[in-house]
Write a protein that holds these residues in place. Structure first.
Motif, short mmCIF file in Angstrom:
data_model
loop_
_atom_site.label_atom_id
_atom_site.label_comp_id
_atom_site.label_asym_id
_atom_site.label_seq_id
_atom_site.Cartn_x
_atom_site.Cartn_y
_atom_site.Cartn_z
N VAL A 52 72.07 -7.38 69.19
CA VAL A 52 71.78 -6.06 68.63
C VAL A 52 73.05 -5.49 68.00
O VAL A 52 73.02 -4.91 66.91
CB VAL A 52 71.21 -5.11 69.70
CG1 VAL A 52 71.10 -3.68 69.18
CG2 VAL A 52 69.85 -5.61 70.19
N PHE A 53 74.16 -5.64 68.69
CA PHE A 53 75.46 -5.16 68.22
C PHE A 53 75.76 -5.67 66.81
O PHE A 53 76.22 -4.93 65.95
CB PHE A 53 76.54 -5.63 69.20
CG PHE A 53 77.94 -5.18 68.90
CD1 PHE A 53 78.47 -4.09 69.57
CD2 PHE A 53 78.73 -5.85 67.98
CE1 PHE A 53 79.77 -3.68 69.31
CE2 PHE A 53 80.02 -5.45 67.71
CZ PHE A 53 80.55 -4.35 68.38
N GLY A 59 71.85 -2.34 65.55
CA GLY A 59 73.08 -1.64 65.91
C GLY A 59 74.06 -1.52 64.77
O GLY A 59 74.61 -0.47 64.51
N ASN A 60 74.27 -2.63 64.09
CA ASN A 60 75.22 -2.69 62.97
C ASN A 60 76.59 -2.14 63.35
O ASN A 60 77.28 -1.54 62.54
CB ASN A 60 74.66 -1.96 61.74
CG ASN A 60 75.39 -2.35 60.46
OD1 ASN A 60 76.03 -3.38 60.38
ND2 ASN A 60 75.27 -1.50 59.46
N PRO A 112 76.75 7.31 64.19
CA PRO A 112 75.36 7.74 64.28
C PRO A 112 74.87 7.82 65.72
O PRO A 112 75.39 7.15 66.60
CB PRO A 112 74.59 6.64 63.53
CG PRO A 112 75.55 5.57 63.22
CD PRO A 112 76.92 6.00 63.60
N ALA A 113 73.87 8.66 65.91
CA ALA A 113 73.18 8.74 67.20
C ALA A 113 72.10 7.66 67.19
O ALA A 113 71.18 7.73 66.39
CB ALA A 113 72.58 10.12 67.39
N PHE A 114 72.22 6.68 68.05
CA PHE A 114 71.30 5.55 68.03
C PHE A 114 70.03 5.78 68.84
O PHE A 114 69.07 5.04 68.71
CB PHE A 114 72.01 4.27 68.52
CG PHE A 114 72.97 3.74 67.52
CD1 PHE A 114 72.55 2.91 66.50
CD2 PHE A 114 74.32 4.06 67.58
CE1 PHE A 114 73.42 2.42 65.56
CE2 PHE A 114 75.21 3.57 66.65
CZ PHE A 114 74.76 2.75 65.63
N TYR A 115 70.02 6.82 69.70
CA TYR A 115 68.83 7.09 70.50
C TYR A 115 68.43 8.56 70.36
O TYR A 115 68.42 9.33 71.31
CB TYR A 115 69.05 6.69 71.96
CG TYR A 115 67.76 6.57 72.74
CD1 TYR A 115 66.77 5.66 72.36
CD2 TYR A 115 67.51 7.36 73.85
CE1 TYR A 115 65.59 5.55 73.06
CE2 TYR A 115 66.34 7.25 74.57
CZ TYR A 115 65.37 6.35 74.17
OH TYR A 115 64.19 6.24 74.86
#
Length: 151
Positions: A52-53, A59-60, A112-115
């Motif tokens: 994912v990372f 994730g990028n 960025p806020a990922f969740y």
């Protein structure tokens, strides 16, 4: 009784219980930017978190961060801090908070806020109301980040 049907019902019920345990983005409890409890109630999968990372559509993380553990990947970013040794610098609760919504830990960050699934404009309608990462993906990335120790 049809055993296949019974096993199917049992699997569906188990999946529903696991999904019901996920903390929704609106219910994440931050304390000084950290999130002490798992968003899923289970430990993340570090191997999946590594994927994912690096995934440019998930994730990028490499777009902004350098990570020597993923030297096989090209184009590591230099905007964010290097993540080598991050598992020694931050606790899992702090990393969970940073991945979920770094703005709760670092005032003015561009990360960025990922969740988060509301309060911003998504460029494509199919992504409206959705977080970038799922609760499990956040846990997986946190588990992976915790493996990144100083040598």
């Amino acid at each position: 009784m049809n055993y296949a049907f019974g096993y199917g019902i049992a699997a569906l019920m188990t999946a529903s219980v696991a999904y019901a345990g996920d903390v929704t983005p609106q219910k994440v409890a931050f304390l000084d930017g950290a999130v002490s409890s798992s968003l899923t109630g289970v430990t993340g999968d570090a191997a999946n978190g590594r994927k994912v990372f690096a995934n440019r559509k998930q994730g990028n993380c490499l777009a902004c961060h350098m990570n020597a553990d993923q030297s096989e990947q090209s184009f590591h970013g230099e905007v964010g801090p290097p993540l080598d040794g991050v598992g020694d610098r931050w606790s899992d609760a702090e990393l969970r908070g940073i991945v979920a919504n770094a703005k709760m830990m670092f005032d003015g960050t561009i990360m960025p806020a990922f969740y988060v699934d509301a309060g911003y404009t998504r460029p494509l309608k199919k992504f409206e109301g959705k977080s970038i990462l799922s609760a499990q993906q956040v846990e997986d990335v946190v588990a992976y980040l915790m493996t990144l120790k100083e040598e």
